[in-house]
Design an enzyme around this catalytic site. Structure first.
Site, PDB file in Angstrom:
ATOM      1  N   GLU A   1      -4.442   8.679  -2.077  1.00 27.49           N
ATOM      2  CA  GLU A   1      -4.955   7.411  -1.546  1.00 27.49           C
ATOM      3  C   GLU A   1      -5.479   6.521  -2.665  1.00 27.49           C
ATOM      4  O   GLU A   1      -5.396   5.289  -2.573  1.00 27.49           O
ATOM      5  CB  GLU A   1      -6.050   7.675  -0.519  1.00 27.49           C
ATOM      6  CG  GLU A   1      -6.263   6.543   0.464  1.00 27.49           C
ATOM      7  CD  GLU A   1      -5.037   6.270   1.328  1.00 27.49           C
ATOM      8  OE1 GLU A   1      -4.794   5.081   1.635  1.00 27.49           O
ATOM      9  OE2 GLU A   1      -4.325   7.224   1.688  1.00 27.49           O
TER      10      GLU A   1
ATOM     11  N   HIS B   1       0.831  -1.201   0.000  1.00 23.24           N
ATOM     12  CA  HIS B   1       0.000   0.000   0.000  1.00 23.24           C
ATOM     13  C   HIS B   1       0.868   1.256   0.000  1.00 23.24           C
ATOM     14  O   HIS B   1       0.670   2.169  -0.810  1.00 23.24           O
ATOM     15  CB  HIS B   1      -0.911  -0.019   1.229  1.00 23.24           C
ATOM     16  CG  HIS B   1      -1.748   1.207   1.387  1.00 23.24           C
ATOM     17  ND1 HIS B   1      -3.034   1.300   0.900  1.00 23.24           N
ATOM     18  CD2 HIS B   1      -1.487   2.407   1.974  1.00 23.24           C
ATOM     19  CE1 HIS B   1      -3.526   2.495   1.178  1.00 23.24           C
ATOM     20  NE2 HIS B   1      -2.605   3.187   1.838  1.00 23.24           N
ATOM     21  N   GLU B   2       1.841   1.298   0.905  1.00 22.39           N
ATOM     22  CA  GLU B   2       2.702   2.475   0.973  1.00 22.39           C
ATOM     23  C   GLU B   2       3.569   2.614  -0.273  1.00 22.39           C
ATOM     24  O   GLU B   2       3.935   3.726  -0.666  1.00 22.39           O
ATOM     25  CB  GLU B   2       3.576   2.417   2.228  1.00 22.39           C
ATOM     26  CG  GLU B   2       2.826   2.315   3.544  1.00 22.39           C
ATOM     27  CD  GLU B   2       1.806   3.428   3.760  1.00 22.39           C
ATOM     28  OE1 GLU B   2       1.950   4.500   3.147  1.00 22.39           O
ATOM     29  OE2 GLU B   2       0.856   3.219   4.538  1.00 22.39           O
TER      30      GLU B   2
ATOM     31  N   HIS C   1       1.747   4.794  -2.616  1.00 19.02           N
ATOM     32  CA  HIS C   1       1.995   6.208  -2.311  1.00 19.02           C
ATOM     33  C   HIS C   1       3.359   6.641  -2.849  1.00 19.02           C
ATOM     34  O   HIS C   1       3.504   7.716  -3.436  1.00 19.02           O
ATOM     35  CB  HIS C   1       1.969   6.429  -0.793  1.00 19.02           C
ATOM     36  CG  HIS C   1       0.609   6.457  -0.182  1.00 19.02           C
ATOM     37  ND1 HIS C   1      -0.351   7.402  -0.516  1.00 19.02           N
ATOM     38  CD2 HIS C   1       0.044   5.672   0.773  1.00 19.02           C
ATOM     39  CE1 HIS C   1      -1.438   7.185   0.204  1.00 19.02           C
ATOM     40  NE2 HIS C   1      -1.232   6.137   0.983  1.00 19.02           N
TER      41      HIS C   1
END
Length: 359
Positions: free
Chosen positions: A295, A265-266, A269
């Site tokens: 996001e 997930h990161e 980003h």
């Protein structure tokens, strides 16, 4: 040759951008490396940087520069867009007095340190005084910005994270979600109940092995370790700067999926940050366009890519190798069912077993 008004603004905002980058790295350090005893000094360092930025944005000549730059007829579309974003940031910065900026910065770190101490014992009462003090300052900031921007306090704060966001935009969205999501989760749980329960790979999973697996999958997704790194913190996040992206996660030796999906997930980003236009580094028009877009990119990578059958077909052999996994629990189809299994939870960051997602 004397710089044009627009060029003067670009120079000032480039300096501001460098100050903000320095603060971002100090924030990362406070979450990852800083000993607890360094917190008071770190709060003063961050407050000083915030005040430097505040002074840059409150220079007396800026209103004239903005007016003169807007009258220039030699600006290209990127420069004109940059001017719009400069003015938006300037309006936010000039709305809040310097003493409130410094107090808010100190209170943020004080509250985080209190949370870190209280978290192991789940001691909400211990963090309440610092949280209450911070909330009072946030309300002061919101009131100051609301008065300057002509918005409600909530919308004035929202505009920092979602430019031009409004209650008129978000209320209908949440109404539609409120009407559709309860039925969706019921249907998903009913469909899930008709299928075999996926097998959970047996641990323990050493942290070193989890880190290596995460880094290999980060690299497969395109993360550039010459411009970023992976570390441990109490709460997963992506920080740093577009040219020095700092990802953190937290590990559980009983469940490698929590850290792994957090890392992926990161990484979403981080890929967005690294993809921001190099030509517009440290200029407002080159910054991330709000948290909704940010996001969306992290969730695209985690939820659509990394929980897909295709990705888990690719990842399963790597995970078996990393953890010495054998048997049906480690097959790609089982990992796919495990990573798309839904469950209700009161904890915000745990929405799908066994993974997490957070910012």
């Amino acid at each position: 040759m004397k710089p044009s008004p627009y060029q003067s603004l670009e120079t000032r905002f480039a300096r501001l951008g460098a100050v903000q980058e320095a603060a971002a790295v100090l924030h990362w350090d406070s979450a990852v490396m800083m000993p607890e005893g360094g917190a008071p000094a770190r709060a003063e360092q961050l407050a000083a940087l915030k005040l430097v930025g505040h002074e840059l944005m409150n220079a007396a000549e800026l209103p004239d520069h903005f007016a003169a730059a807007a009258a220039q007829n030699d600006l290209d579309p990127w420069q004109r867009a940059n001017l719009v974003e400069m003015r938006r940031q300037w309006r936010h910065a000039t709305a809040v007095p310097a003493d409130l900026v410094a107090a808010h910065t100190r209170a943020c770190l004080a509250c985080e340190m209190a949370w870190r101490r209280a978290r192991p014992a789940n001691d909400y009462a211990a963090v309440l005084p610092a949280l209450s003090a911070l909330l009072a300052l946030v309300r002061d900031v919101a009131a100051a910005k609301a008065a300057a921007l002509g918005k409600s306090p909530y919308e004035a704060l929202l505009d920092e994270y979602e430019p031009d966001g409004s209650v008129a935009m978000t209320d209908p969205l949440f109404e539609r979600l409120g009407a559709s999501l309860p039925g969706l989760i019921e249907d998903a749980l009913a469909a899930q109940a008709r299928r075999p329960v996926p097998l959970v790979p047996a641990g323990p999973f050493p942290i070193a092995a989890q880190r290596r697996a995460g880094e290999r999958l980060m690299a497969a997704l395109g993360f550039d370790f010459a411009h970023g790194r992976l570390d441990i913190s109490l709460h997963p996040f992506c920080g740093g700067t577009p040219d020095d992206v700092r990802i953190t996660t937290r590990y559980d030796e009983a469940d490698f999926g929590r850290a792994l999906m957090g890392v992926l997930h990161e990484t979403g980003h981080a890929l967005y940050e690294r993809g921001l236009p190099m030509a517009w580094r440290r200029q407002p028009v080159g910054a991330a366009r709000g948290m909704s877009l940010h996001e969306s990119q992290s969730l695209l990578v985690e939820m659509q890519v990394c929980r897909s059958r295709e990705f888990l077909d690719f990842a399963a052999p790597l995970l078996r190798e990393s953890f010495g996994g054998r048997g049906p629990a480690w097959e790609a189809e089982n990992l796919y069912r495990l990573n798309t299994r839904v469950a209700r939870s009161l904890i915000r960051v745990v929405t799908i077993a066994p993974g997490i997602f957070d910012t």
